[in-house]
Write an enzyme that holds these catalytic residues in place. Structure first.
Site, PDB file in Angstrom:
ATOM      1  N   TYR A  49       0.275 -83.728 -47.606  1.00  0.00           N
ATOM      2  CA  TYR A  49       0.991 -85.033 -47.624  1.00  0.00           C
ATOM      3  C   TYR A  49       1.122 -85.500 -49.074  1.00  0.00           C
ATOM      4  O   TYR A  49       0.320 -86.306 -49.556  1.00  0.00           O
ATOM      5  CB  TYR A  49       0.223 -86.087 -46.825  1.00  0.00           C
ATOM      6  CG  TYR A  49      -0.160 -85.685 -45.424  1.00  0.00           C
ATOM      7  CD1 TYR A  49       0.804 -85.493 -44.426  1.00  0.00           C
ATOM      8  CD2 TYR A  49      -1.494 -85.517 -45.082  1.00  0.00           C
ATOM      9  CE1 TYR A  49       0.432 -85.124 -43.141  1.00  0.00           C
ATOM     10  CE2 TYR A  49      -1.873 -85.155 -43.804  1.00  0.00           C
ATOM     11  CZ  TYR A  49      -0.901 -84.953 -42.837  1.00  0.00           C
ATOM     12  OH  TYR A  49      -1.281 -84.601 -41.568  1.00  0.00           O
TER      13      TYR A  49
ATOM     14  N   TYR B 190       6.102 -80.306 -48.551  1.00  0.00           N
ATOM     15  CA  TYR B 190       6.125 -81.085 -47.301  1.00  0.00           C
ATOM     16  C   TYR B 190       7.501 -81.024 -46.639  1.00  0.00           C
ATOM     17  O   TYR B 190       8.525 -81.063 -47.307  1.00  0.00           O
ATOM     18  CB  TYR B 190       5.782 -82.558 -47.604  1.00  0.00           C
ATOM     19  CG  TYR B 190       5.811 -83.423 -46.353  1.00  0.00           C
ATOM     20  CD1 TYR B 190       4.744 -83.422 -45.463  1.00  0.00           C
ATOM     21  CD2 TYR B 190       6.925 -84.213 -46.055  1.00  0.00           C
ATOM     22  CE1 TYR B 190       4.782 -84.197 -44.302  1.00  0.00           C
ATOM     23  CE2 TYR B 190       6.965 -84.994 -44.900  1.00  0.00           C
ATOM     24  CZ  TYR B 190       5.895 -84.980 -44.029  1.00  0.00           C
ATOM     25  OH  TYR B 190       5.918 -85.730 -42.893  1.00  0.00           O
TER      26      TYR B 190
ATOM     27  N   ASP C  22       0.677 -89.074 -33.958  1.00  0.00           N
ATOM     28  CA  ASP C  22       1.906 -88.284 -33.873  1.00  0.00           C
ATOM     29  C   ASP C  22       2.123 -87.481 -32.588  1.00  0.00           C
ATOM     30  O   ASP C  22       3.188 -87.498 -32.011  1.00  0.00           O
ATOM     31  CB  ASP C  22       1.957 -87.278 -35.032  1.00  0.00           C
ATOM     32  CG  ASP C  22       1.885 -87.945 -36.389  1.00  0.00           C
ATOM     33  OD1 ASP C  22       1.730 -89.168 -36.460  1.00  0.00           O
ATOM     34  OD2 ASP C  22       1.996 -87.210 -37.394  1.00  0.00           O
TER      35      ASP C  22
ATOM     36  N   ARG D 214      -2.319 -78.320 -35.395  1.00  0.00           N
ATOM     37  CA  ARG D 214      -1.122 -79.138 -35.686  1.00  0.00           C
ATOM     38  C   ARG D 214      -0.220 -79.203 -34.450  1.00  0.00           C
ATOM     39  O   ARG D 214      -0.374 -78.437 -33.505  1.00  0.00           O
ATOM     40  CB  ARG D 214      -0.322 -78.502 -36.845  1.00  0.00           C
ATOM     41  CG  ARG D 214      -1.011 -78.490 -38.183  1.00  0.00           C
ATOM     42  CD  ARG D 214      -1.080 -79.843 -38.858  1.00  0.00           C
ATOM     43  NE  ARG D 214       0.221 -80.484 -39.046  1.00  0.00           N
ATOM     44  CZ  ARG D 214       0.395 -81.704 -39.565  1.00  0.00           C
ATOM     45  NH1 ARG D 214      -0.648 -82.418 -39.948  1.00  0.00           N
ATOM     46  NH2 ARG D 214       1.592 -82.229 -39.693  1.00  0.00           N
TER      47      ARG D 214
ATOM     48  N   GLU E  65      -9.581 -84.535 -42.601  1.00  0.00           N
ATOM     49  CA  GLU E  65      -8.583 -85.419 -41.977  1.00  0.00           C
ATOM     50  C   GLU E  65      -9.030 -85.845 -40.568  1.00  0.00           C
ATOM     51  O   GLU E  65      -8.861 -86.989 -40.184  1.00  0.00           O
ATOM     52  CB  GLU E  65      -7.249 -84.656 -41.922  1.00  0.00           C
ATOM     53  CG  GLU E  65      -6.055 -85.467 -41.495  1.00  0.00           C
ATOM     54  CD  GLU E  65      -4.792 -84.613 -41.442  1.00  0.00           C
ATOM     55  OE1 GLU E  65      -4.853 -83.395 -41.738  1.00  0.00           O
ATOM     56  OE2 GLU E  65      -3.733 -85.168 -41.097  1.00  0.00           O
TER      57      GLU E  65
HETATM   58  C1  DGY Z   1       3.056 -85.590 -40.629  1.00  0.00           C
HETATM   59  O1  DGY Z   1       3.899 -85.037 -41.319  1.00  0.00           O
HETATM   60  O2  DGY Z   1       2.255 -85.005 -39.890  1.00  0.00           O
HETATM   61  C2  DGY Z   1       2.931 -87.029 -40.743  1.00  0.00           C
HETATM   62  O3  DGY Z   1       1.952 -87.562 -39.919  1.00  0.00           O
HETATM   63  C3  DGY Z   1       4.256 -87.671 -40.458  1.00  0.00           C
HETATM   64  O4  DGY Z   1       4.261 -88.871 -41.069  1.00  0.00           O
END
Ligand code: DGY
Length: 438
Positions: A29, A81, A166, A198, A401
């Site tokens: 990020y 990203y 998310d 993820r 995280e």
């Molecule tokens: C991600 O890219 O996983 C973020 O949480 C989106 O903002």
């Protein structure tokens, strides 16, 4: 031990500092994120007040002319990203910032962050609060004017990334009915982090599909409200707004902003009432989600459900019932609990996944929110428990995280999940140790 780890936490923030703001995590990020920056500012406020102030100023420098505050501000360039500024292309909106930003938002934490920063400064930073106040108020105005089509006091989110959580299983039923194109996506997140931790590729196609729709509609709020397939009244998002309203009421009173305070009180009265009548499910004894597009409740219990405590929504009796049902004898915790506090999704659900992002793992910012929620209701046993579990994870693994909520696996594990040296995990460790009694 704690002194050493405090030093390490400071180093994480210093390493992620970019001359004005802090990235959440190197590589994964690499820009400024909205609610991340709020929590990060709390950490900075204890060790370097000027950096805390700069963090919040930088964030608000990306605010749009209609008060909207984007979830990412692309102050800098980075190739690590996806999706970057060209995918979001927020300049399609007539209100967009002159900076590159996304066109979706994140949970509105700035109101209470501003009040905490003021308290951490021992009330010396009132001029700074005054400098930012009107812009944060304008952000709340944006929500009530544009995202509350039935005038209920509850605002909607139109993208799962706006929830903060998310890929929570709550959204699965929406994705199931969404016929998103099979885009070829250049995922970068899975280059930094194990893909099994993820969201899936199919989920990412839905995430991007929503952004493609917003661009087609030039980020027009009225069109989004009319047409967007994802339109949710989310308990975490609305709890953050209500708790931030409360802080703006107290700060506005100090600043003699009578009109703003009156407006905030009116919004909050309606918001709290609707939150209770619309999002509380008496059978579940929990706050749930409402799908505004489908016109029906989504009966799931997640860590977002418990953010309501932080916003002072339940009565004392309801708070005690929540505590007994979910924490003292329940699925999230309990006497011989198999779980550390607080799983991000109900561990008894078949959709619970203890490793995958927001489908089960423990997140430090939600723990911080729920800790303060327990404190608000004098649920001291649970406040102690969630604080102890949070410190255990951070002290054993460092500033990852997110973390596995299963108690038993911690005998074998040697790492957390997702990104390491994650800024809000470090910042909130600092805050939890230094500011335990606010
Ligand atoms: C991600 O890219 O996983 C973020 O949480 C989106 O903002």
């Amino acid at each position: 031990m704690q002194e050493q780890l405090l030093e390490k936490a400071k180093k994480v923030l210093e390493k992620n500092w970019q001359d004005g703001f802090t990235i959440p995590c190197e590589g994964l990020y690499p820009f400024q994120w909205n609610w991340d920056s709020g929590f990060i500012a709390l950490g900075w406020a204890h060790i370097d007040m000027e950096k805390a102030k700069s963090e919040l100023r930088y964030l608000l420098s990306g605010q749009w002319s209609n008060g909207f505050l984007p979830h990412i501000i692309f102050h800098n360039e980075a190739e690590t990203y996806f999706p970057g500024p060209e995918v979001h292309n927020s300049s399609l909106s007539p209100f967009a910032s002159r900076l590159k930003t996304s066109g979706i938002t994140q949970p509105p934490v700035l109101g209470f962050v501003l009040e905490e920063v003021y308290e951490i400064s021992e009330q010396s930073e009132l001029p700074f609060v005054e400098e930012l106040y009107d812009r944060v108020f304008m952000n709340h105005s944006y929500f009530y004017e544009n995202r509350d089509p039935h005038n209920e006091g509850l605002v909607y989110i139109c993208h799962n990334w706006e929830a903060g959580t998310d890929n929570t299983p709550v959204w699965d039923e929406i994705w199931k009915d969404l016929d998103s194109p099979e885009y070829q996506l250049e995922r970068r997140d899975t280059k930094h982090v194990d893909a099994s931790n993820r969201p899936s590729n199919r989920e990412y196609q839905h995430y991007i599909h929503l952004i493609e729709l917003f661009k087609e509609w030039k980020y027009d709020d009225a069109l989004i409200a009319q047409k967007c397939p994802f339109l949710i009244q989310d308990p975490l998002f609305n709890a953050m707004l209500i708790r931030s309203n409360e802080s703006l009421i107290r700060l506005g009173t100090l600043l003699h902003k009578e009109d703003a305070v009156r407006q905030l009180e009116a919004w909050n009265k309606k918001a709290k009432k609707s939150f209770q009548t619309k999002l509380y499910d008496p059978a579940l004894k929990a706050y749930i989600y409402f799908n505004l597009r489908a016109g029906k409740p989504m009966k799931f219990v997640s860590s977002s459900s418990f953010a309501s405590l932080f916003a002072g929504i339940p009565s004392k009796k309801e708070a005690t019932e929540i505590a007994n049902k979910y924490f003292r004898n329940g699925s999230f915790s309990g006497k011989n609990s198999a779980y550390l506090l607080c799983a991000s999704f109900n561990p008894e659900s078949t959709n619970f996944d203890p490793k995958r992002y927001w489908r089960g793992p423990v997140w430090i910012n939600l723990n911080w929110i729920i800790y303060h929620g327990f404190k608000r209701y004098d649920l001291e046993d649970l406040a102690d428990q969630i604080k102890a579990d949070t410190l255990f994870l951070l002290e054993k693994y460092g500033f990852y995280e997110y973390f596995d909520p299963r108690r038993a696996v911690h005998q074998q594990l040697d790492a957390g999940y997702g990104g390491n040296n994650f800024s809000w995990s470090a910042a909130l460790y600092i805050d939890l140790l230094k500011n335990a009694n606010v």
